[in-house]
Design a protein around this motif. Structure first.
Motif, mmCIF file in Angstrom:
data_model
loop_
_atom_site.group_PDB
_atom_site.id
_atom_site.type_symbol
_atom_site.label_atom_id
_atom_site.label_comp_id
_atom_site.label_asym_id
_atom_site.label_seq_id
_atom_site.Cartn_x
_atom_site.Cartn_y
_atom_site.Cartn_z
ATOM 1 N N ASP A 1 0.834 -1.190 0.000
ATOM 2 C CA ASP A 1 0.000 0.000 0.000
ATOM 3 C C ASP A 1 0.880 1.257 0.000
ATOM 4 O OD1 ASP A 1 -0.893 -0.399 3.536
ATOM 5 O OD2 ASP A 1 0.959 0.319 2.580
ATOM 6 N N THR A 2 0.245 2.428 0.120
ATOM 7 C CA THR A 2 0.990 3.695 0.025
ATOM 8 C C THR A 2 1.980 3.876 1.160
ATOM 9 O OG1 THR A 2 -0.847 4.786 1.164
ATOM 10 C CG2 THR A 2 -0.852 4.833 -1.264
ATOM 11 N N ASN A 3 1.800 3.089 2.262
ATOM 12 C CA ASN A 3 2.749 3.146 3.386
ATOM 13 C C ASN A 3 3.791 2.028 3.304
ATOM 14 O OD1 ASN A 3 1.461 5.387 4.634
ATOM 15 N ND2 ASN A 3 -0.122 3.991 5.449
ATOM 16 N N ASN A 4 3.839 1.380 2.145
ATOM 17 C CA ASN A 4 4.773 0.268 1.908
ATOM 18 C C ASN A 4 4.558 -0.908 2.855
ATOM 19 O OD1 ASN A 4 6.185 1.108 -0.373
ATOM 20 N ND2 ASN A 4 7.635 2.325 0.827
ATOM 21 N N THR B 1 -4.811 1.109 -5.086
ATOM 22 C CA THR B 1 -3.557 1.571 -5.688
ATOM 23 C C THR B 1 -2.385 0.947 -4.932
ATOM 24 O OG1 THR B 1 -4.577 3.669 -6.343
ATOM 25 C CG2 THR B 1 -2.174 3.589 -6.267
ATOM 26 N N TYR B 2 -1.438 0.366 -5.699
ATOM 27 C CA TYR B 2 -0.362 -0.395 -5.068
ATOM 28 C C TYR B 2 0.980 -0.108 -5.739
ATOM 29 C CZ TYR B 2 -4.203 -3.234 -3.235
ATOM 30 O OH TYR B 2 -5.339 -3.655 -2.610
ATOM 31 N N ASN B 3 2.034 -0.331 -4.967
ATOM 32 C CA ASN B 3 3.368 -0.526 -5.509
ATOM 33 C C ASN B 3 3.585 -2.042 -5.611
ATOM 34 O OD1 ASN B 3 3.940 2.253 -5.500
ATOM 35 N ND2 ASN B 3 4.591 2.166 -3.357
ATOM 36 N N THR C 1 10.204 -2.772 -9.062
ATOM 37 C CA THR C 1 8.918 -2.313 -8.532
ATOM 38 C C THR C 1 8.166 -1.515 -9.599
ATOM 39 O OG1 THR C 1 9.820 -2.174 -6.292
ATOM 40 C CG2 THR C 1 7.780 -0.962 -6.734
ATOM 41 N N SER D 1 5.451 1.155 -9.665
ATOM 42 C CA SER D 1 4.879 2.070 -8.666
ATOM 43 C C SER D 1 3.519 2.602 -9.102
ATOM 44 C CB SER D 1 5.833 3.248 -8.436
ATOM 45 O OG SER D 1 7.102 2.790 -8.007
ATOM 46 N N ASN D 2 2.693 2.884 -8.059
ATOM 47 C CA ASN D 2 1.403 3.571 -8.234
ATOM 48 C C ASN D 2 0.537 2.919 -9.307
ATOM 49 O OD1 ASN D 2 2.105 5.578 -6.301
ATOM 50 N ND2 ASN D 2 3.308 6.668 -7.879
ATOM 51 N N GLN D 3 0.350 1.624 -9.154
ATOM 52 C CA GLN D 3 -0.519 0.897 -10.071
ATOM 53 C C GLN D 3 -1.957 0.971 -9.565
ATOM 54 O OE1 GLN D 3 0.693 -0.666 -13.011
ATOM 55 N NE2 GLN D 3 2.456 0.592 -12.379
ATOM 56 N N ASN D 4 -2.824 1.642 -10.340
ATOM 57 C CA ASN D 4 -4.241 1.791 -9.973
ATOM 58 C C ASN D 4 -4.992 0.564 -10.481
ATOM 59 O OD1 ASN D 4 -6.653 2.769 -9.077
ATOM 60 N ND2 ASN D 4 -6.929 4.245 -10.756
#
Length: 830
Positions: free
Chosen positions: A50-53, A75-77, A89, A91-94
Motif C-alpha cells: 500500500d501507500t505506506n509500503n 492503488t499499489y506498488n 517495482t 509504482s502507483n498501479q491503480n
C-alpha cells in the motif's frame, strides 16, 4: 523457501480480512522473466504494497514464470523479487478491475552471488508431511563417486561395507528412482547403484512415513532418488573425468537441450575399476563324545580361512529422454536407460585346519574366477496433464525393465599340506533374467484453497528366471559332469496390484494427510530339476502359488508452531516381501564350508510404524529430530546353523538361511544439525540411536534377542585461501548384535579438496575415501556347536582426482526445485 513464501502469503491474507479495507476483489496476472535469456523465473515473489509500503497480499510464480493473484481493488506498488536477482517495482498501479501487467524482466544481482554460492554448496533439508528432502548440494566427497557413496552421506542412511543400504539401521528399505521401481536401482539390489555416478543425483527423499501413494514395500521406509533434469532453456551440460588408485577411472557426461516445445536430456558414463578387498573367517567346532554329544568348551577342530578379492568392473550406462510439451499444460516424456557391465572377479581362499591342540592338520587353496556380463535396459513413458495452475493434475506411467545376467565361475582347489595335491575342479554357470512391467496412474484434485484429494493405481509384474548349472570333475583333469541334484531352473513371480486414495487439508497452522492403500501380492515359485522327484530333501519341493491381500493405512500430521518451526506425526503399515534369492533353496558355491541358502517357506513380513518429528530453523542453524517406533511380525532374520554335512575334506558345512521370526520391535531417536556459522565454514552432523527386540525360534532353537546400537556422522567444509574448499566427513557405527552374532563398531573418514578454475566453469578435486583404511566389518557368531569370527573389507582405501567442466551453466544460479510427477507429487497443506 517455498514454505516461507506460503507462510508470508497466509499472514498477508489474514491481515486483509482483518482490516476489511476493500470490498471488491480483482485478479492481477502477469509473468516474471530473466533478463537476457528470456527464461521464466519459477517461485519469484510478487508483493502488493500500500501507500505506506505495508504488504497487503502477494504470491509466487509457477513453473512458466506466470502468476495470477486475487487483490482487493486499490492503488499499489507491485514489487518483484527472486533470490540473487535485482528487485523491481511497478509504482502507483491503480488496480480497479481484472488486469494483466506487462512482463517483468529481472537481472542478475552480482552483489548477491556469493550468498547464493553458499546456498548451493550446503546440504539443505525440506520437511514435508510424508518425507524429508535432502538437496545434496556440492558435496566434495562424492566427486567421481557413485550413487551408493552419495547415499552414505545422507542423514538416517547407512551403507554397509558390502553395499547393503539401511535406513535407521533397518536394511528393509525400498529404493525408488524418480518415484518408481527401476532397473537403474537393480530391481531392489544395490549393485547397480555402485556403477552410477553421484553427479546424476538431483536430490534424495528420505521417506520414513510414506503416504498411501507409495508402494507399501519396505518396512524401514523408502529412499527416492531424483535424477537431474535441467530446466534452463538452451544447450547446457557438464563432463566429469576421474582417476585414482587402486585403479579406478570414469567419465560421465550430462547434456540438456531445452526449447519452448521439448526438452532432451542425457547422462552417459563409463567406469573402469579394479577394487581389492579381503576377508577372514575362523570357525571353531566343539568336540563331541563317542555318542555325538557336544563337549562344552572343548575344541575339536579349528578352520581358518582368509580371502582376497580382486574385482575388475567395467561398465557403461546411458539415460536418454525427451519431454515434449503437447500444450501449455500437458507433456509426454519418453526415456530409455541402458547399463552394460563386464566384470571379472577373482577370489582366493586360503584355508588352514587345526586340531584341538592347535596343530595344523591340513592346508588348501581354493580359487574362484567369476566372469559376469550384465545388460539392463528400461523404457518408460509418462503423460502429465495440468488441468490448471491450482495443482489439478493427472499423470500416467508405463515402464518396461529387463535385466540379463550371465555368470561363469571356475573353481579350482589344491592341497598344500601335508601333501601337495590338485583336487577336481568345478564350473558354476548362472543365467538370471528379470523382467518387470509397471503401469500406474495418479490423479490429484485440489478442493478449495487448502484441501486436496488424490487417487491412483499401480500394477507391478515381475518375473525372475534363474538357471543354475553345476558341473564337477570326479578326477583331476577329467571331464566335467553335470550335477543333476543341484542344477535347476528356478522361476519366481511377484505380481502386485494396488489402488490408493488419500485426502489432505489445512486448518490454520495444522495440516493432515490421510490415506488408505490396498494391495494384493501374488508370490509364485516353480523349480525344474532333473532329480527333483528322486530327492529326499523337502526343501527342493518349492512349487508354490500364494496370495496376500493387505490394507495399508497412513496418517501424516504437521503443526506449524512458527514460521520456521513445526512438529510432524506419522503412522503407516507396510510389507516386506521376500526377494527371489531369499527363497531360492539352492546353496551358493563361493565357499565349500560357508554357504548361503534361501528358504522357500518365507512369508511376507508386516509392520506398523510411528514417527514423531520436530524441525526448527534459525538464520544459520537447522535442527531436525524425531523419535520412532516399529513393530514387525514374521520379520526376516538370517541365522547360521551346522548342516550336519561335511566337505570332501571332512570340514563341517555352516549354512546361513533366512527365516521368519515371530516379531521384531524397534524404537529409536535421531537428530540432525546443519550449521553455517561463517561464510568460510559449514558444518552438519547427525546422530541415530535405535533399540530392537526380536522373538522367535527355528528348528527348536530360540533366536530371540535384545540389542541397541547407534551411528553418527559429521561433516566440516572449510573455504581456504585461493578459493580452495576442504571437506572432511566422518562416520561411526556403534557395535550391535542379534541372536547369534555380535558386530563391532566401525569408523570411516573421507577427505576431499576442491578448487574452481576457468572462470568457475571447471573444478578440480582430490578425494580420499576411507582415509584410515578402517571400514571393516568384524563380527563374532556363537552357537551350541561352533563359534565363528569374521572380518570383511569390501573395498580398501581409495584416492581419486577428478575434473569437472560445465558449459552454459552458471554455478551460482541454484534455484529452488519444483516438485513434479517424478516423485509422485506432494501435499503440503496449502
Amino acid at each position: 523457501m517455498k514454505q516461507i513464501f506460503i507462510a508470508l502469503l497466509f499472514v498477508a491474507t489474514t491481515q486483509i480480512f482483518a482490516q476489511g479495507q476493500q470490498s471488491q476483489t480483482i485478479t492481477v496476472k502477469g509473468a516474471v522473466i530473466e533478463e537476457g535469456v528470456n527464461t521464466p523465473l519459477e517461485y519469484a515473489t510478487i508483493s502488493f504494497l500500500d501507500t505506506n509500503n505495508n504488504i497487503v497480499t502477494g504470491g509466487i510464480t509457477d513453473v512458466n514464470g506466470k502468476y495470477s493473484i486475487e487483490v482487493p481493488a486499490g492503488t499499489y506498488n507491485v514489487q518483484f523479487d527472486f533470490i540473487s536477482f535485482k528487485s523491481k517495482t511497478l509504482s502507483n498501479q491503480n488496480l480497479t478491475r481484472d488486469t494483466t501487467l506487462p512482463d517483468v524482466m529481472l537481472a542478475l544481482d552480482a552483489g548477491a552471488l556469493d550468498e547464493v554460492v553458499v546456498r548451493a554448496e550446503t546440504t539443505e533439508v525440506q520437511v514435508r508431511l510424508d518425507k524429508k528432502i535432502y538437496n545434496i548440494g556440492k558435496d566434495l566427497t562424492t566427486s567421481g563417486a557413485t550413487v551408493s557413496d552419495a547415499l552414505n552421506n545422507v542423514p538416517s542412511v547407512t551403507v554397509d561395507v558390502d553395499g547393503a543400504i539401511a535406513l535407521r539401521g533397518n536394511q528393509n528399505v525400498r529404493i525408488l528412482i524418480n518415484g518408481k521401481p527401476s532397473a537403474i536401482a537393480g530391481f531392489g539390489s544395490t549393485d547397480a547403484l555402485r556403477q552410477l555416478p553421484a553427479e546424476s543425483i538431483d536430490r534424495v527423499e528420505v521417506i520414513t512415513s510414506p503416504s498411501a501413494r507409495y508402494d507399501a514395500e519396505g518396512t524401514a521406509g523408502i529412499l527416492n532418488i531424483i535424477l537431474k533434469k535441467e530446466k534452463t532453456l538452451g544447450l547446457n551440460g557438464s563432463i566429469v573425468v576421474n582417476a585414482g588408485v587402486p585403479i579406478t577411472s570414469g567419465v560421465t557426461g550430462n547434456i540438456n537441450l531445452r526449447t519452448d516445445k521439448f526438452n532432451i536430456f542425457n547422462t552417459t558414463g563409463i567406469r573402469y575399476n579394479d577394487s581389492p578387498g579381503n576377508a577372514f573367517f575362523e570357525n571353531t567346532f566343539f568336540a563331541r563324545d563317542d555318542e555325538g554329544n557336544i563337549i562344552p568348551n572343548q575344541v575339536g577342530l579349528i578352520s581358518r580361512e582368509s580371502r582376497d578379492y580382486q574385482r575388475l568392473n567395467r561398465g557403461f550406462n546411458t539415460n536418454l529422454g525427451i519431454e515434449y510439451y503437447l500444450s501449455e499444460n500437458s507433456s509426454i516424456t519418453a526415456s530409455g536407460f541402458l547399463r552394460l557391465g563386464d566384470d571379472e572377479d577373482t577370489t582366493v581362499n586360503l584355508t588352514n585346519d587345526f586340531d584341538g591342540n592347535n596343530n595344523r592338520i591340513e592346508s588348501r587353496n581354493r580359487t574362484e574366477v567369476e566372469t559376469e556380463e550384465d545388460t539392463n535396459y528400461q523404457l518408460s513413458v509418462n503423460y502429465t496433464n495440468n488441468f490448471d495452475d491450482s495443482g489439478h493434475v493427472l499423470s500416467a506411467d508405463f515402464q518396461f525393465d529387463v535385466s540379463d545376467e550371465i555368470q561363469n565361475n571356475l573353481i579350482t582347489e589344491n592341497n598344500t599340506f601335508p601333501t601337495q595335491d590338485v583336487l577336481p575342479s568345478e564350473i558354476v554357470r548362472t543365467l538370471e533374467d528379470q523382467t518387470e512391467y509397471l503401469l500406474q496412474a495418479d490423479y490429484v484434485r485440489p478442493i478449495g484453497e487448502n484441501a486436496q484429494f488424490e487417487a491412483g493405481f499401480r500394477i507391478n509384474l515381475e518375473e525372475t528366471i534363474t538357471d543354475f548349472e553345476l558341473q564337477e570333475q570326479f578326477i583331476v583333469n577329467g571331464s566335467f559332469v553335470r550335477n543333476d541334484s543341484l542344477s535347476n531352473v528356478f522361476t519366481y513371480n511377484e505380481d502386485v496390484y494396488a489402488a490408493y486414495t488419500q485426502y489432505g487439508n489445512k486448518f490454520g497452522d495444522f495440516s493432515f494427510l490421510l490415506g488408505l492403500r490396498a494391495e494384493n501380492t501374488r508370490l509364485q515359485g516353480n523349480v525344474k530339476a532333473e532329480n527333483l522327484d528322486n530327492t529326499t530333501d523337502e526343501a527342493l519341493v518349492i512349487n508354490f502359488d500364494n496370495n496376500f491381500f493387505g490394507l495399508f493405512p497412513t496418517v501424516n500430521l504437521i503443526y506449524e508452531i512458527a514460521e520456521r518451526e513445526n512438529i510432524t506425526l506419522g503412522y503407516n503399515r507396510r510389507i516386506n516381501r521376500p526377494r527371489g534369492f531369499f527363497i531360492n533353496p539352492f546353496p551358493s558355491r563361493s565357499s565349500e564350508a560357508n554357504v548361503f541358502q534361501g528358504n522357500p517357506n518365507l512369508n511376507p513380513a508386516f509392520s506398523n510404524a510411528f514417527d514423531l518429528g520436530y524441525l526448527k530453523r534459525w538464520d544459520k542453524l537447522t535442527l531436525t529430530s524425531s523419535i520412532y517406533f516399529q513393530r514387525e511380525t514374521d520379520s526376516f532374520e538370517r541365522i547360521q546353523e551346522d548342516t550336519g554335512e561335511v566337505t570332501s575334506n571332512g570340514i563341517p558345512i555352516i549354512r546361513t538361511i533366512p527365516i521368519n521370526l515371530s516379531s521384531n520391535e524397534r524404537y529409536g531417536f535421531e537428530a540432525g544439525v546443519l550449521y553455517n556459522p561463517l561464510k568460510w565454514l559449514r558444518l552438519n552432523g547427525s546422530f541415530n540411536y535405535f533399540n530392537f527386540k526380536s522373538e522367535g525360534s527355528f528348528n527348536g532353537i530360540d533366536y530371540g534377542t535384545t540389542n541397541d546400537s547407534w551411528f553418527a556422522r559429521g561433516s566440516a567444509k572449510v573455504t581456504l585461501p585461493a578459493k580452495i574448499d576442504w571437506q572432511t566427513n566422518a562416520f561411526y557405527r556403534g557395535p550391535s548384535n542379534n541372536a547369534q552374532t555380535e558386530t563391532e563398531g566401525l569408523l570411516s573418514v573421507n577427505l576431499a579438496f576442491s578448487k574452481d578454475i576457468m572462470d568457475d566453469n571447471g573444478t578440480i578435486g582430490l578425494n580420499v575415501s576411507d582415509l584410515f583404511n578402517s571400514r571393516k566389518r568384524m563380527s563374532l557368531t556363537e552357537t551350541e556347536t561352533f563359534r565363528s569370527e569374521s572380518e570383511f573389507q569390501w573395498r580398501e582405501r581409495q584416492i581419486q582426482v577428478s575434473f569437472t567442466y560445465r558449459f552454459n551453466q552458471k554455478k551460482q544460479r541454484q534455484r529452488p526445485q519444483r516438485d513434479t510427477g517424478d516423485d509422485e507429487g506432494d501435499f503440503e497443506g496449502s
